[in-house]
Write an enzyme that holds these catalytic residues in place. Structure first.
Site, PDB file in Angstrom:
ATOM      1  CB  ALA A 149      37.280  34.955  36.604  1.00  0.00           C
ATOM      2  CE  LYS A 150      39.776  42.543  37.630  1.00  0.00           C
ATOM      3  NZ  LYS A 150      40.036  41.671  38.779  1.00  0.00           N
ATOM      4  NE  ARG A 151      38.161  33.029  32.923  1.00  0.00           N
ATOM      5  CZ  ARG A 151      39.212  33.015  33.725  1.00  0.00           C
ATOM      6  NH1 ARG A 151      39.810  34.140  34.053  1.00  0.00           N
ATOM      7  NH2 ARG A 151      39.693  31.880  34.198  1.00  0.00           N
TER       8      ARG A 151
END
Length: 269
Positions: free
Chosen positions: A95-97
């Site tokens: 998700a690369k949050r």
């Protein structure tokens, strides 16, 4: 899932393969478009065909979000299917949050509690208070972007700051975070020559390594420089496996490609 359980699966399967689920409706076999939920139908077939050859699945969240509510429902069904049928598999929400603390807490709840993923990828740019909310969850793992496989990685990640590359500052600083034992790191396979130095900073951490296969990364080079006593690697392949065929044999073709990588990993182990 604990790190120890992941290591057990690696030993049992002679594999440290992660299969990326990057589902593009323009690339999946055309006959699946007739299904009520073509994304889930595709994922289910891939999972059933490859679960004995890999130890992890990594749905790329963008490929689900792009299809709105139907895409998110397909993601829910996909992760539930894995957890219910193959609970030994390590799951990664790619998700690369990365946001301020209270927002990060909500992102963490979404992926760790609601969807029940084992791990999530995180961008470190906003620092400690955007990462530690993810690290607070027991038996969950936060996979920090350290040195990525894309060309743009050289824009910032390898720039010198006080005589040291930025990605090294990221690695060293992250070790000071609360519950840092729950950290893993993304290191691109196309940056294999950097792995030896990375291992001097995080010798015991698991590294998620994308870029083997379609992006040109070399498995043998990655293992030469990145493997530790507990293997410590999850090698991701997405397009090279899941899009091996556009015919009705797509799942069998995916399993064949996964088997090639698994056999190479077995020899390296």
């Amino acid at each position: 899932m604990t790190t120890e359980q992941l290591v057990e699966q690696i030993k049992l399967k002679n594999s440290f393969l992660c299969v990326g689920l990057d589902v593009d409706l323009n690339k999946i076999p055309p006959h699946l478009l007739k299904e009520e939920d073509p994304i889930f139908a595709f994922n289910k077939a891939i999972i059933d065909a490859t679960h004995d050859l890999c130890v992890a699945y990594k749905p790329n969240i963008a490929f689900f979000e792009a299809y709105g509510l139907k895409g998110w429902q397909a993601l829910e069904k996909t992760i539930s299917y894995i957890n219910e049928n193959y609970p030994e598999i390590f799951t990664i929400a790619d998700a690369k949050r990365g946001d301020i603390g209270n927002t990060s807490t909500m992102y963490a709840k979404a992926f760790f509690e609601d969807l029940a993923f084992d791990s999530v990828t995180i961008a470190p740019y906003m620092g400690k208070d955007s990462v530690e909310p993810f690290l607070a969850f027991n038996d969950k793992h936060t996979i920090l972007l350290a040195l990525t496989s894309n060309q743009g990685a050289f824009d910032f990640q390898t720039k010198l700051i006080e005589g040291k590359e930025l990605y090294k500052h990221v690695l060293e600083t992250s070790k000071t975070y609360q519950n840092s034992e729950n950290l893993m790191y993304v290191v691109g396979a196309t940056k294999a020559e950097y792995l030896a130095e990375i291992r001097t900073i995080v010798p015991d951490s698991f590294l998620l390594v994308p870029g083997v296969g379609a992006q040109g990364g070399n498995l043998q080079e990655v293992c030469k420089y990145g493997m530790n006593d507990q293997v410590g690697l999850l090698i991701n392949s997405s397009r090279g496996i899941i899009y091996a065929s556009q015919g009705e044999d797509f799942a069998e073709a995916a399993a064949k490609e996964a088997k090639v990588l698994q056999e190479q990993m077995k020899a390296l182990l």
